[in-house]
Design a protein around this motif. Structure first.
Motif, mmCIF file in Angstrom:
data_model
loop_
_atom_site.group_PDB
_atom_site.id
_atom_site.type_symbol
_atom_site.label_atom_id
_atom_site.label_comp_id
_atom_site.label_asym_id
_atom_site.label_seq_id
_atom_site.Cartn_x
_atom_site.Cartn_y
_atom_site.Cartn_z
ATOM 1 N N LYS A 1 0.829 -1.198 0.000
ATOM 2 C CA LYS A 1 0.000 0.000 0.000
ATOM 3 C C LYS A 1 0.867 1.253 0.000
ATOM 4 C CE LYS A 1 -4.058 -1.911 2.369
ATOM 5 N NZ LYS A 1 -4.952 -1.787 3.553
ATOM 6 N N ARG B 1 0.228 5.313 0.675
ATOM 7 C CA ARG B 1 -0.740 6.308 1.127
ATOM 8 C C ARG B 1 -0.651 7.560 0.265
ATOM 9 N NH1 ARG B 1 -1.286 8.866 7.235
ATOM 10 N NH2 ARG B 1 -2.956 10.356 6.747
ATOM 11 N N GLN C 1 -5.372 11.042 1.452
ATOM 12 C CA GLN C 1 -6.049 9.861 1.979
ATOM 13 C C GLN C 1 -6.377 10.028 3.453
ATOM 14 O OE1 GLN C 1 -3.927 6.238 1.246
ATOM 15 N NE2 GLN C 1 -5.136 5.039 2.705
ATOM 16 N N THR C 2 -7.619 9.746 3.812
ATOM 17 C CA THR C 2 -8.038 9.870 5.203
ATOM 18 C C THR C 2 -7.548 8.681 6.018
ATOM 19 O OG1 THR C 2 -10.159 8.804 4.727
ATOM 20 C CG2 THR C 2 -10.078 11.204 4.589
ATOM 21 N N SER C 3 -7.420 8.906 7.319
ATOM 22 C CA SER C 3 -6.940 7.849 8.200
ATOM 23 C C SER C 3 -7.399 8.101 9.630
ATOM 24 C CB SER C 3 -5.407 7.792 8.161
ATOM 25 O OG SER C 3 -4.922 6.880 9.128
ATOM 26 N N TYR C 4 -7.787 7.008 10.297
ATOM 27 C CA TYR C 4 -8.172 7.094 11.701
ATOM 28 C C TYR C 4 -7.008 6.738 12.630
ATOM 29 C CZ TYR C 4 -13.070 7.487 10.304
ATOM 30 O OH TYR C 4 -14.256 7.912 9.756
ATOM 31 N N VAL C 5 -5.849 6.468 12.069
ATOM 32 C CA VAL C 5 -4.705 6.034 12.866
ATOM 33 C C VAL C 5 -4.357 7.018 13.984
ATOM 34 C CG1 VAL C 5 -2.220 5.564 12.797
ATOM 35 C CG2 VAL C 5 -3.727 4.567 11.068
ATOM 36 N N ARG D 1 -12.477 17.501 7.117
ATOM 37 C CA ARG D 1 -11.449 16.911 7.958
ATOM 38 C C ARG D 1 -11.681 17.368 9.399
ATOM 39 N NH1 ARG D 1 -11.108 14.464 3.981
ATOM 40 N NH2 ARG D 1 -9.295 14.092 2.645
ATOM 41 N N SER E 1 -4.434 17.181 10.368
ATOM 42 C CA SER E 1 -4.819 15.769 10.334
ATOM 43 C C SER E 1 -5.597 15.426 9.069
ATOM 44 C CB SER E 1 -5.683 15.425 11.552
ATOM 45 O OG SER E 1 -7.028 15.801 11.345
ATOM 46 N N GLN E 2 -5.611 14.133 8.750
ATOM 47 C CA GLN E 2 -6.410 13.605 7.654
ATOM 48 C C GLN E 2 -7.538 12.728 8.193
ATOM 49 O OE1 GLN E 2 -6.096 14.436 4.430
ATOM 50 N NE2 GLN E 2 -4.454 15.828 4.998
ATOM 51 N N VAL E 3 -7.916 12.987 9.455
ATOM 52 C CA VAL E 3 -9.022 12.235 10.065
ATOM 53 C C VAL E 3 -10.334 12.831 9.570
ATOM 54 C CG1 VAL E 3 -10.156 11.594 12.221
ATOM 55 C CG2 VAL E 3 -7.667 11.728 12.117
#
Length: 250
Positions: free
Chosen positions: A84, A86, A90-94, A211, A219-221
């Motif tokens: 993968k 990124r 690209q969104t992410s919940y990390v 976002r 952030s990308q959350v």
């Protein structure tokens, strides 16, 4: 000497006195992990690097070649191996998962080995509030700009966007210390309720794709369930602390 059956790769990367390309190091590590014998060729000057780019018609280094075919940079190499990559948007919940995981571990560590359920829940939420506030406070200006995209009170009174992370931190610290409930409870109730209404309206009523500023302005959350959960946790903590510590005093 490389074994006959060992796959070969040639890697060109920058290794200069003042700069060693991190993506070059990652590319070399990935190739070796995949079982390749790496012909590691260093670009040791800016002139040498520019000449290499011109010769191969590329704009960046490192560049990997396998079986004489140019694969490309580090991201291209990952794609070549089916890994993968990124993308920028690209969104992410990390980030949120990391915050809550650390908050849970700290809550457990602070109460070990007794782990009473109520105290554990209180500390988890309070520590989580502190960690989230810390991320926002890294760049309050950037946070406030993202926050104003959806917060109802902030749109009417811009200074609230700057006040919010300090209020979240103060409420979390005071609740963690178990002092000044007369201050921490109103802060948690107010910020949590305003935030919950704002997120619900933006995401579930207006169906906007935004976002979340919950872990800082960069952030990308995605704004949504996680953001709503943060505010509902603050609201629940305020209600619980108020019922437990303030109402008996009335």
């Amino acid at each position: 000497m490389a074994q006959a059956n060992t796959p070969q790769a040639r890697l060109h990367r920058m290794v200069m006195p003042g700069h060693v390309c991190p993506y070059g190091l990652k590319s070399r590590w990935l190739l070796r992990r995949k079982g390749y014998e790496v012909d590691d060729r260093w670009l040791t000057t800016r002139a040498q690097t520019d000449a290499f780019k011109l010769e191969h018609g590329v704009e960046t280094t490192p560049q990997t070649f396998i079986d004489g075919r140019r694969i490309g940079g580090y991201d291209d190499l990952r794609r070549h191996f089916g890994l993968k990559v990124r993308t920028k948007d690209q969104t992410s919940y990390v980030p949120v998962v990391a915050v809550f995981a650390v908050a849970a571990l700290l809550a457990v560590a602070s109460l070990w080995p007794a782990l009473p359920a109520i105290a554990l829940a209180e500390r988890f939420i309070a520590i989580g509030m502190c960690l989230l506030a810390m991320l926002k406070l890294q760049d309050v200006e950037q946070f406030s700009s993202m926050f104003l995209n959806y917060d109802l009170l902030g749109r009417r009174f811009v200074p609230y966007a700057y006040f919010y992370p300090f209020a979240e931190l103060a409420a979390g610290v005071l609740m963690l210390a178990g002092v000044l409930h007369v201050l921490s409870v109103p802060l948690a109730l107010f910020t949590g309720s305003v935030g919950a209404v704002s997120v619900f309206k933006a995401v579930y009523v207006e169906k906007r794709e935004l976002r979340c500023a919950c872990v800082g302005g960069g952030s990308q959350v995605p704004l949504g369930f996680v953001s709503l959960t943060e505010n509902l946790m603050m609201l629940a903590m305020g209600l619980w602390m108020g019922w437990r510590y303030l109402l008996p005093a009335l």
